[in-house]
Structures are given as structure tokens and as C-alpha cells.
Scaffold this motif. Sequence first.
Motif, PDB file in Angstrom:
ATOM      1  N   SER A  17       0.737  -1.320   0.033  1.00 11.45           N
ATOM      2  CA  SER A  17       0.227  -0.097  -0.019  1.00 11.45           C
ATOM      3  C   SER A  17       1.007   1.257  -0.071  1.00 11.45           C
ATOM      4  O   SER A  17       1.812   1.340   0.768  1.00 11.45           O
ATOM      5  N   ASP A  18       0.417   2.276  -0.831  1.00 12.43           N
ATOM      6  CA  ASP A  18       1.415   3.437  -0.930  1.00 12.43           C
ATOM      7  C   ASP A  18       0.800   4.529  -0.256  1.00 12.43           C
ATOM      8  O   ASP A  18      -0.047   5.384  -0.392  1.00 12.43           O
ATOM      9  N   ILE A  19       1.150   4.503   1.219  1.00 13.20           N
ATOM     10  CA  ILE A  19       0.827   5.448   2.334  1.00 13.20           C
ATOM     11  C   ILE A  19       2.024   5.715   2.952  1.00 13.20           C
ATOM     12  O   ILE A  19       2.928   5.230   3.121  1.00 13.20           O
ATOM     13  N   PRO A  20       1.930   7.067   3.599  1.00 11.13           N
ATOM     14  CA  PRO A  20       2.732   7.491   4.611  1.00 11.13           C
ATOM     15  C   PRO A  20       3.087   6.659   5.821  1.00 11.13           C
ATOM     16  O   PRO A  20       2.040   6.137   6.334  1.00 11.13           O
ATOM     17  N   ARG A  21       4.094   6.436   6.019  1.00 18.10           N
ATOM     18  CA  ARG A  21       4.379   5.481   7.059  1.00 18.10           C
ATOM     19  C   ARG A  21       5.017   6.048   8.446  1.00 18.10           C
ATOM     20  O   ARG A  21       5.786   7.049   8.283  1.00 18.10           O
ATOM     21  N   ALA A  22       4.741   5.482   9.636  1.00 23.71           N
ATOM     22  CA  ALA A  22       5.414   6.073  10.744  1.00 23.71           C
ATOM     23  C   ALA A  22       5.512   5.199  11.907  1.00 23.71           C
ATOM     24  O   ALA A  22       4.839   4.248  11.921  1.00 23.71           O
ATOM     25  N   SER A  23       6.465   5.380  12.780  1.00 27.02           N
ATOM     26  CA  SER A  23       6.252   4.690  14.064  1.00 27.02           C
ATOM     27  C   SER A  23       6.591   5.421  15.265  1.00 27.02           C
ATOM     28  O   SER A  23       7.242   6.503  15.139  1.00 27.02           O
ATOM     29  N   PHE A  24       6.015   4.960  16.267  1.00 26.45           N
ATOM     30  CA  PHE A  24       6.310   5.689  17.803  1.00 26.45           C
ATOM     31  C   PHE A  24       7.544   5.111  18.302  1.00 26.45           C
ATOM     32  O   PHE A  24       7.874   4.009  17.789  1.00 26.45           O
ATOM     33  N   THR A  25       7.930   5.751  19.317  1.00 25.92           N
ATOM     34  CA  THR A  25       8.757   4.743  20.344  1.00 25.92           C
ATOM     35  C   THR A  25       7.900   4.653  21.474  1.00 25.92           C
ATOM     36  O   THR A  25       6.961   5.320  21.715  1.00 25.92           O
ATOM     37  N   SER A  26       8.446   3.769  22.371  1.00 30.79           N
ATOM     38  CA  SER A  26       7.421   3.485  23.577  1.00 30.79           C
ATOM     39  C   SER A  26       7.184   4.771  24.491  1.00 30.79           C
ATOM     40  O   SER A  26       6.408   5.005  24.784  1.00 30.79           O
ATOM     41  N   GLN A  27       8.468   5.492  24.496  1.00 32.04           N
ATOM     42  CA  GLN A  27       8.374   6.466  25.383  1.00 32.04           C
ATOM     43  C   GLN A  27       7.574   7.669  24.920  1.00 32.04           C
ATOM     44  O   GLN A  27       6.569   8.293  25.724  1.00 32.04           O
ATOM     45  N   GLU A  28       7.320   7.823  23.546  1.00 29.79           N
ATOM     46  CA  GLU A  28       6.293   8.904  22.864  1.00 29.79           C
ATOM     47  C   GLU A  28       5.050   8.260  23.245  1.00 29.79           C
ATOM     48  O   GLU A  28       4.142   9.194  23.638  1.00 29.79           O
ATOM     49  N   LEU A  29       4.551   7.139  23.088  1.00 27.14           N
ATOM     50  CA  LEU A  29       3.332   6.577  23.529  1.00 27.14           C
ATOM     51  C   LEU A  29       2.952   6.832  24.822  1.00 27.14           C
ATOM     52  O   LEU A  29       1.920   7.188  25.415  1.00 27.14           O
TER      53      LEU A  29
END
Length: 428
Positions: A83-95
Motif C-alpha cells: 500500500s502506498d501510504i505515509p509510514r510512521a512509528s512511535f517510540t515506546s516513550q512517545e506513546l
Amino acid sequence: MDLEEKLSILAAAAKYDASCASSGSEGRAGKSGSAAPGGLGYREAAGVCHSWTGDGRCVSLLKLLYSNVCRFDCAYCVNRVSSDIPRASFTSQELVDLTVEFYRRNYIEGLFLSSGIFSDPDVVMEKLIQTARALRTQGAFGGYIHLKIIPGSGEKLIREAGLWADRLSVNIELPTAGSLKKLAPQKDGKVIFGAMGEVNDTEREYGEDRKTMRSVPEFAPSGQSTQLVIGASPEDDRTIINLSGALYRKFGLRRVYYSAFTPAGGTGGPPDPRLPDIAAPPVKREHRLYQADWLLRFYHFTPQEVLDGDTPFLDTLIDPKAAWALRHLEFFPVEVIRASYEDLLRVPGIGAVSARRIVEVRRGSAFGAASRSLSFDRLRRLGVTLKRARYFITIAGAFIDRAADAGRLRSILAGLDGEGLQLPLFDF
Ligand code: SF4
């Protein structure tokens, strides 16, 4: 990428998981205007959903993915690798920081956390656990936590997840091994059932230990749930309801959620050739499946009663309990003065609450007194929907309306369909 952008991407990416019953809601921040749409305090943009805890409370949850990077290519999912979508990931601390901040501001009562499979299942599961553990220990977070179990992650991690989370869920997604193979080729039904079994066994083990040792912690006190995508694969409703019945029996699931397949995975992009070409999500079918599921869990119906050998799909015009009644007119009329609680539950228009009230009223009266105290008007006041029940009951032998033939009754009940029927508290 800043935190607001991540929040917007990863809240939208979590939207299609129904295993925490979702509803976009305008929260206090949105109404008061204290935060702009898309801002950190804006509840709707942040993906707040509502869910029911084990004790029946409705809680608002911040519903997020840890990451929408995924190695898998599930045809129905917006986050699939192709799927051509923007990708992102949190860090545990951000969450942790985000959740605690939302919780302090009173926007949420808990967190629903899932993730794409961005690495080995154990690595992904460990990130989710790390977040929940830090919330409980560093953040002293006492709110509700729903964690997704990543199929294929080890037993030790599953056991730890339940010590931090209130609810766990493993999504089965598709009802048969054949459909999984076609639409979610990297997923394996055996692995998914294995994870459900592990959760169930551990839940029972902790429950037993807690009977004798007060120091034993709770393991996922709100139990486990799963989700099935409806309409992406060709299985009929009977297959789905049989599967749900088996999941409740075998793994002690608290809820099966049904999610109408959204064409093009909600992206508006080109459809995946593995998927059926449908114009809109089958929401009516999803609604009927929820009603049928309600019959399994609260109305003592078996899957085979909900849909027998001749009826592969639920009736779209009338609810499944009314459909059962029309297939079994020999069961009616039910005599309200004498009928058991279970028989009262079979009457269209008498729900679990009104059946219980009828039994309580009768318990306090001798037969003669019960027939006097249970007038049709009193039944209405006890919560019975007489517009529906009138064709199926007698009080001390008296009818309001004698049942017409099944065809005529079906059109009457179809005309009433939807009146007063609301999930999850509806009586039908
Ligand atoms: S594993 Fe499948 S359903 Fe889950 S995020 Fe990846 S593509 Fe979507």
C-alpha cells in the motif's frame, strides 16, 4: 517527523481494527475549541474509540498503532506492504507520554495499542509490552489497556502482555484457512488459534491460582477478543457464526467483532485484484452478524439454531431472532405466566432485561395473582416491545394478536425492523 504528524498517521492507521468497538466522537477538546483539529488535544483526530470493559463500563480509548510499517500483504488492509501510504512509528516513550498526557487531560480512560509487523513478531510484541509496562510502572497509569497479541510471538511474551493489559486480542480476520491463504498469505490460522489458546490457558491458570493465593496478579481481567473482516472473502454467515460459536466455547473469548470490509482498504486507491468488487462496505450484514452474535452470548441460542442447514445467510429484512421465530412457529404462543426464562428469551420483543423482570414479578405472585398483575400494559412497562411480541405470546390464554402465516408476519416484522434496536443494549 514530529509527534503530531505521527499521531495523525498512526491513529488513522488503527481505524480499521474493530476489535475495540470504534466510534469517532467529538470530545470535550473539540467542543470547547481548546485545541485545533489535528492538534494534540483534538480528540476526534487522535482516534478516540469507545469500548466495553469486562464489567460492562463504556470507556474511551486512545486507539493507535505502534507502527504502520508492515511486512505482510493482507489484501483488505490499508497498512499492507504494497500500500502506498505515509509510514510512521512511535517510540515506546512517545506513546507513554502521549497516553499519560491525554489521560491527565481527561480525554481518554485508556489505550488500545496494535501494530504492523515491522520486524520479527517477538520484537514487535516486545515493543507493545514495553509501552504497557512503562505506562504502569513509570507513568503510574491506572487506566484501561487493550494490547494486540502479535501472532507468532512467544509464549513468554503473551504471558507477560496479560500482566500489564486489561484486554488482549488476536485478530483472526478471515473465517477459513483458504481465505487466509488467498488474502493474507503470511498469516497462519494455526498460529492465530495457538495464541488464543495460550491466552485462554494462562487466564484460567491465573484464575485458579488467585482462588488460593491472594498475591497472584490478575491476567487480562477483561479477557480476550478478536475481529473478523466481513465481505472480503466468500464465506457465508453460517460459516462465520459457527466459527464465532466455536471461538466462544473453545477459547472463552469475551467478544468477536465484525468489521465490514471497506473496498480499497479505505485508501481510495486501486482495488486489490484478490478482493471482490463491491461498491460499499456491507454494513447491514455486519449489523445482522452482531445481532446473531448477541443471540449466542446472551440468549442461549446455538449457532445451528441461528442459521440451520437450509439458511446460509442471515435475513437482511428481519433480525435473526425474528427469523428463528418464523422458522419455528410451532414454538408459539409462549404463555407468559408459565414460560421459563429461556423460553421468554425466544420471543421477539422480549429481551434479557424484560424476561428477567417478568420472572421477578411472577416470583412474587401466585398463579392467579400473576395473571392479573401481568397485563399486556404491565408487560409494556416491564420493557417488552409489544409491537413485536404481540404475535407470539398469551397471558393466561389470551392473545393480543394471533400469529398470521409466516409470510405475513415477516412483512410486519420487516416494517418494524430497527425500531428500538440499538447495539449493544437492544432487546430483540
Ligand atoms: S499484518 Fe496484515 S492486517 Fe496487520 S497491519 Fe499488516 S497488513 Fe495489516
